[in-house]
Design an enzyme around this catalytic site. Structure first.
Site, PDB file in Angstrom:
ATOM      1  N   LYS A  34      73.423 146.770  26.072  1.00 31.18           N
ATOM      2  CA  LYS A  34      74.354 145.515  26.589  1.00 31.18           C
ATOM      3  C   LYS A  34      75.221 145.100  25.402  1.00 31.18           C
ATOM      4  O   LYS A  34      74.562 144.275  24.488  1.00 31.18           O
ATOM      5  CB  LYS A  34      73.628 144.720  27.478  1.00 31.18           C
ATOM      6  CG  LYS A  34      74.416 143.169  27.767  1.00 31.18           C
ATOM      7  CD  LYS A  34      73.804 142.801  28.747  1.00 31.18           C
ATOM      8  CE  LYS A  34      73.714 141.141  28.983  1.00 31.18           C
ATOM      9  NZ  LYS A  34      74.854 140.582  28.239  1.00 31.18           N
TER      10      LYS A  34
ATOM     11  N   TYR B 146      69.908 144.524  24.013  1.00 31.19           N
ATOM     12  CA  TYR B 146      71.025 143.416  24.168  1.00 31.19           C
ATOM     13  C   TYR B 146      71.607 143.038  22.910  1.00 31.19           C
ATOM     14  O   TYR B 146      70.636 142.135  22.109  1.00 31.19           O
ATOM     15  CB  TYR B 146      70.206 142.106  25.004  1.00 31.19           C
ATOM     16  CG  TYR B 146      71.143 141.043  25.409  1.00 31.19           C
ATOM     17  CD1 TYR B 146      72.553 141.067  25.488  1.00 31.19           C
ATOM     18  CD2 TYR B 146      70.577 139.840  25.691  1.00 31.19           C
ATOM     19  CE1 TYR B 146      73.424 140.205  25.694  1.00 31.19           C
ATOM     20  CE2 TYR B 146      71.159 138.746  26.202  1.00 31.19           C
ATOM     21  CZ  TYR B 146      72.790 138.663  26.141  1.00 31.19           C
ATOM     22  OH  TYR B 146      73.585 137.952  26.528  1.00 31.19           O
TER      23      TYR B 146
END
Ligand code: MN9
Ligand code: PYR
Length: 306
Positions: free
Chosen positions: A175, A145
C-alpha cells in the site's frame, strides 16, 4: 505449494477505505457504531476496510483495543465487504501477536508498516522484519504499508519488493501512501503478476490509474468520487475522470488548514456522514470550534454530499 500460489494470486479489487476509530467523549472506543460504519462503506462503493490504519489511529490504540476493534469489523462485515487488518506496531512482538490474531479471526489480508523509533536502516532489515511479521500469518496475503511522510522511513520500496520476493512467501504487494509517484511506478514494475500496488494518495489517483495502479485506499468520504472517477476512466471519458479528480483535490484541500490533516479528516467524516466519530486520541488534538464552523461552511460550499 498450491496453497501458497492461491495466497499469492490474491488481488484486491475495488476501493479500500481506512475507517476511523470512533471514540466516546470519555476516550473509550465506540465499538457499537461499527456496523453502521460498515454499511456506510458498503453504500459508498467501498469493497474493503483497512482496519486500524493511519486514519483509524491504529498506532494510538492498545493491542487489546486493536484486537477488539478488528473482531467487531470482521463481525460487521460478514462477507459484505472485505477486511484488511493493519498490524504494524512500534515493536516486532506486538506486530506478530496482531498478525496471528488477524489470521485467527479470518481477515482477507494483513498489512504492516515498520517501526519508526528504531527504524530499519536498509531494505534488507526491512525485509527481515516484515518476514517475521508475515510469518505469523502464513495463510493470509500480506502487504507492506509504505507511508514515509509519517514514519520517516525513506527506504526504496521497489528494492524492498525485489528483495522480499523470495523471502516473504505471502507477500502480495504494498500500500503505497508515500507521495513519490515515481516510487509507486517502480514498485509496479517489479513483478506485475505477483505484486499489487495500492494508491494511498488521493490526489494522485488519476495518475496512478494511468500507471496501472487501480486500487485507491482512501478516506470514508471519498468513495463516490473515486467510484465515479474510475467508472469514467474505464469508459475512456477522460474529461469526466479529470473532473472527479479535481473534486478529490478540492476535498483533500479542505484538510489543509489549522488543526492538522488527520483530525480534520475525522471531523469531516462526522459532518458528512452523520456518524459521530467523536474526538481524536492524544497526541492528536481536535480542531477548535471556529475551525469546525469554517470547515462546515466549506463542506457545504462544495455541495458534494447533499
Ligand atoms: C494516511 C492518510 O491519511 N491517507 C489518506 C487516504 O485516505 C489520504 O487522504 C492522504 O492523507 C492524502 O492523500 C495525502 O496526500
Ligand atoms: C488511508 C490510509 O492509508 C490509512 O489511514 O491507513
Amino acid at each position: 505449494m498450491e496453497e501458497q500460489q492461491k495466497i499469492r494470486n490474491f488481488r484486491i479489487r475495488g476501493a479500500v477505505s481506512a475507517p476511523f476509530t470512533a471514540f466516546k467523549p470519555n476516550g473509550e472506543i465506540n465499538y457499537e457504531i461499527i456496523p453502521a460504519f460498515c454499511s456506510y462503506l458498503k453504500d459508498h462503493h467501498f469493497e474493503y476496510a483497512y482496519v486500524n490504519g493511519t486514519l483509524g489511529e491504529g498506532m494510538s490504540l492498545t493491542i487489546e483495543e486493536r484486537k477488539k476493534s478488528l473482531e467487531a469489523w470482521v463481525e460487521a462485515a460478514d462477507g459484505k465487504i472485505g477486511i484488511i487488518a493493519h498490524v504494524g506496531a512500534n515493536n516486532l512482538r506486538d506486530s506478530q501477536v496482531l498478525a496471528r490474531h488477524a489470521e485467527d479471526v479470518g481477515v482477507d489480508a494483513i498489512a504492516a508498516l515498520a517501526p519508526s523509533f528504531f527504524k530499519p536502516t536498509n531494505e534488507e532489515a526491512l525485509v527481515e522484519y516484515m518476514a517475521a511479521v508475515a510469518g505469523m500469518a502464513p495463510k493470509t496475503p500480506f502487504y507492506y504499508y509504505c507511508i514515509n511522510y509519517v514514519t520517516g522511513i525513506y527506504l526504496n520500496a521497489a528494492k524492498f519488493l525485489r528483495l522480499a520476493k523470495d523471502k516473504i512467501p505471502t507477500l502480495c504487494g504494498l500500500k503505497h501512501s508515500s507521495k513519490e509517484l515515481t516510487s509507486a511506478h517502480s514498485c509496479m514494475m517489479v513483478d506485475k503478476d505477483r505484486f499489487q500496488v495500492m494508491c494511498g494518495t488521493d490526489v494522485q489517483y488519476i495518475t496512478a490509474l494511468s500507471l496501472g495502479i487501480d486500487v485507491p485506499v482512501s478516506v470514508a468520504f471519498m468513495g463516490d468520487v473515486f467510484y465515479n472517477l474510475k467508472t469514467a476512466y474505464d469508459k475512456g471519458d477522460m474529461a469526466s475522470a479529470m473532473k472527479f479528480q479535481e473534486q478529490a483535490q478540492l476535498i483533500d484541500t479542505l484538510r489543509d488548514r489549522p488543526g492538522g490533516a488527520f483530525p480534520i479528516a475525522k471531523r469531516m467524516f462526522t459532518i458528512i456522514s452523520g456518524l459521530d466519530m467523536g474526538p481524536v486520541r492524544l497526541p492528536l488534538k481536535d480542531i477548535c470550534k471556529e475551525q469546525e464552523d469554517s470547515l462546515r461552511k466549506d463542506i457545504d460550499a462544495l455541495g458534494l454530499w447533499k
